[in-house]
Scaffold this active site. Structure first.
Site, PDB file in Angstrom:
ATOM      1  N   LYS A 220      -6.549  -6.143 -12.876  1.00 19.74           N
ATOM      2  CA  LYS A 220      -6.321  -4.711 -13.090  1.00 19.74           C
ATOM      3  C   LYS A 220      -6.667  -4.280 -14.525  1.00 19.74           C
ATOM      4  O   LYS A 220      -6.836  -5.120 -15.421  1.00 19.74           O
ATOM      5  CB  LYS A 220      -4.860  -4.394 -12.757  1.00 19.74           C
ATOM      6  CG  LYS A 220      -4.527  -4.577 -11.273  1.00 19.74           C
ATOM      7  CD  LYS A 220      -3.091  -4.144 -10.972  1.00 19.74           C
ATOM      8  CE  LYS A 220      -2.777  -4.282  -9.493  1.00 19.74           C
ATOM      9  NZ  LYS A 220      -1.387  -3.793  -9.189  1.00 19.74           N
TER      10      LYS A 220
ATOM     11  N   TYR B 266      -5.543   2.221  -1.877  1.00 21.48           N
ATOM     12  CA  TYR B 266      -4.079   2.252  -1.875  1.00 21.48           C
ATOM     13  C   TYR B 266      -3.530   3.300  -0.904  1.00 21.48           C
ATOM     14  O   TYR B 266      -2.387   3.734  -1.059  1.00 21.48           O
ATOM     15  CB  TYR B 266      -3.555   2.518  -3.289  1.00 21.48           C
ATOM     16  CG  TYR B 266      -3.534   1.273  -4.169  1.00 21.48           C
ATOM     17  CD1 TYR B 266      -2.736   0.181  -3.843  1.00 21.48           C
ATOM     18  CD2 TYR B 266      -4.286   1.198  -5.333  1.00 21.48           C
ATOM     19  CE1 TYR B 266      -2.703  -0.953  -4.646  1.00 21.48           C
ATOM     20  CE2 TYR B 266      -4.260   0.068  -6.145  1.00 21.48           C
ATOM     21  CZ  TYR B 266      -3.461  -1.003  -5.791  1.00 21.48           C
ATOM     22  OH  TYR B 266      -3.412  -2.125  -6.586  1.00 21.48           O
TER      23      TYR B 266
ATOM     24  N   ASN C  21       0.613  -4.433 -13.772  1.00 24.91           N
ATOM     25  CA  ASN C  21       1.054  -5.811 -13.520  1.00 24.91           C
ATOM     26  C   ASN C  21      -0.120  -6.776 -13.309  1.00 24.91           C
ATOM     27  O   ASN C  21       0.004  -7.785 -12.622  1.00 24.91           O
ATOM     28  CB  ASN C  21       2.069  -5.848 -12.370  1.00 24.91           C
ATOM     29  CG  ASN C  21       1.510  -5.289 -11.084  1.00 24.91           C
ATOM     30  OD1 ASN C  21       0.333  -4.964 -11.004  1.00 24.91           O
ATOM     31  ND2 ASN C  21       2.349  -5.178 -10.071  1.00 24.91           N
TER      32      ASN C  21
ATOM     33  N   HIS D  19      -3.860  -7.635  -8.408  1.00 27.82           N
ATOM     34  CA  HIS D  19      -3.583  -7.307  -7.006  1.00 27.82           C
ATOM     35  C   HIS D  19      -3.949  -8.509  -6.159  1.00 27.82           C
ATOM     36  O   HIS D  19      -4.911  -9.219  -6.479  1.00 27.82           O
ATOM     37  CB  HIS D  19      -4.441  -6.113  -6.544  1.00 27.82           C
ATOM     38  CG  HIS D  19      -4.456  -5.957  -5.051  1.00 27.82           C
ATOM     39  ND1 HIS D  19      -3.469  -5.288  -4.368  1.00 27.82           N
ATOM     40  CD2 HIS D  19      -5.300  -6.454  -4.102  1.00 27.82           C
ATOM     41  CE1 HIS D  19      -3.718  -5.366  -3.067  1.00 27.82           C
ATOM     42  NE2 HIS D  19      -4.830  -6.062  -2.878  1.00 27.82           N
TER      43      HIS D  19
ATOM     44  N   GLU E  65      -9.762  -5.558   2.877  1.00 28.72           N
ATOM     45  CA  GLU E  65      -9.965  -5.305   1.447  1.00 28.72           C
ATOM     46  C   GLU E  65     -11.265  -5.929   0.950  1.00 28.72           C
ATOM     47  O   GLU E  65     -11.978  -5.334   0.123  1.00 28.72           O
ATOM     48  CB  GLU E  65      -8.744  -5.817   0.661  1.00 28.72           C
ATOM     49  CG  GLU E  65      -7.490  -5.004   0.986  1.00 28.72           C
ATOM     50  CD  GLU E  65      -6.216  -5.532   0.352  1.00 28.72           C
ATOM     51  OE1 GLU E  65      -6.241  -6.592  -0.321  1.00 28.72           O
ATOM     52  OE2 GLU E  65      -5.169  -4.870   0.522  1.00 28.72           O
TER      53      GLU E  65
HETATM   54  P1  GDP Z   1       2.091  -5.867  -4.808  1.00 24.10           P
HETATM   55  O1  GDP Z   1       1.633  -6.245  -3.419  1.00 24.10           O
HETATM   56  O2  GDP Z   1       2.958  -6.928  -5.455  1.00 24.10           O
HETATM   57  O3  GDP Z   1       0.943  -5.473  -5.715  1.00 24.10           O
HETATM   58  O4  GDP Z   1       3.054  -4.595  -4.690  1.00 24.10           O
HETATM   59  P2  GDP Z   1       3.028  -3.255  -3.780  1.00 24.10           P
HETATM   60  O5  GDP Z   1       2.018  -3.376  -2.673  1.00 24.10           O
HETATM   61  O6  GDP Z   1       4.440  -2.949  -3.418  1.00 24.10           O
HETATM   62  O7  GDP Z   1       2.561  -2.117  -4.792  1.00 24.10           O
HETATM   63  C1  GDP Z   1       1.204  -1.945  -5.115  1.00 24.10           C
HETATM   64  C2  GDP Z   1       1.102  -1.662  -6.600  1.00 24.10           C
HETATM   65  O8  GDP Z   1       1.704  -0.406  -6.892  1.00 24.10           O
HETATM   66  C3  GDP Z   1       1.832  -2.655  -7.517  1.00 24.10           C
HETATM   67  O9  GDP Z   1       1.100  -3.827  -7.757  1.00 24.10           O
HETATM   68  C4  GDP Z   1       2.017  -1.830  -8.774  1.00 24.10           C
HETATM   69  O10 GDP Z   1       0.808  -1.762  -9.548  1.00 24.10           O
HETATM   70  C5  GDP Z   1       2.315  -0.453  -8.187  1.00 24.10           C
HETATM   71  N1  GDP Z   1       3.765  -0.236  -8.016  1.00 24.10           N
HETATM   72  C6  GDP Z   1       4.604  -0.837  -7.120  1.00 24.10           C
HETATM   73  N2  GDP Z   1       5.852  -0.374  -7.244  1.00 24.10           N
HETATM   74  C7  GDP Z   1       5.813   0.551  -8.243  1.00 24.10           C
HETATM   75  C8  GDP Z   1       6.805   1.405  -8.843  1.00 24.10           C
HETATM   76  O11 GDP Z   1       7.983   1.399  -8.465  1.00 24.10           O
HETATM   77  N3  GDP Z   1       6.355   2.240  -9.836  1.00 24.10           N
HETATM   78  C9  GDP Z   1       5.058   2.271 -10.256  1.00 24.10           C
HETATM   79  N4  GDP Z   1       4.700   3.133 -11.247  1.00 24.10           N
HETATM   80  N5  GDP Z   1       4.108   1.488  -9.714  1.00 24.10           N
HETATM   81  C10 GDP Z   1       4.474   0.644  -8.729  1.00 24.10           C
END
Ligand code: GDP
Length: 140
Positions: free
Chosen positions: A11, A51, A114, A117, A128
């Site tokens: 990222k 997304y 973070n 992905h 994807e």
């Molecule tokens: P992943 O599969 O661990 O990447 O997590 P998710 O699919 O739940 O979320 C996708 C991405 O959205 C995450 O990797 C973060 O970059 C972002 N994200 C997830 N939860 C949050 C949140 O509570 N706040 C914000 N600002 N970004 C979030």
């Protein structure tokens, strides 16, 4: 166990800090092989499409802004049980919860920025990978 593929993104927070190699090293050390890789600037349309599942979440707009804030490196990774192997080395979404030795523990700045992905299922991995790569760009 079967050799499978998964999809990864390094990222913008990681590319900005020149961590492409450091992140890739952790992926490789975990037993994954990079079989396709390209550095791109994601468009708003690409980020919104990629997304799309998070469209209703409160952080969707911020996430799209973040993912288009700088270059990313999209990769296809291959290895035994690649989806789980990658999720294990990535660590928890929130770096505060990520285990020692994971990419997010080492590098992530926040729950949003973070660093990586990774696909969460074989089916999503296929979707994807197809979103960003032509078959001839993947050289196993
Ligand atoms: P992943 O599969 O661990 O990447 O997590 P998710 O699919 O739940 O979320 C996708 C991405 O959205 C995450 O990797 C973060 O970059 C972002 N994200 C997830 N939860 C949050 C949140 O509570 N706040 C914000 N600002 N970004 C979030």
């Amino acid at each position: 166990m079967a050799v499978t593929r998964t999809f990864s993104i390094i990222k913008p927070d990681a590319t900005r800090r020149n961590l492409t190699g450091a992140v890739t090293a952790k992926l490789e050390e975990s037993g994954l092989r990079v079989v396709a890789s390209k550095r791109i600037q994601m468009t708003k349309e690409q980020a919104e499409g990629f997304y799309g599942v998070h469209r209703e979440r409160p952080f969707f707009g911020d996430l799209v802004s973040f993912m288009t804030s700088g270059p990313v490196v999209v990769q296809v990774l291959e290895g035994e049980d690649a989806v789980k192997r990658n999720r294990d080395v990535m660590g928890a979404t929130n770096p505060a919860d990520a285990a020692e030795g994971t990419i997010r523990k080492a590098f992530a700045e926040s729950i949003e920025a973070n660093s990586v992905h990774g696909s969460d299922s074989d089916e999503n991995a296929r979707i994807e990978i197809d979103f960003f790569f032509k078959p001839e760009e993947i050289v196993g």
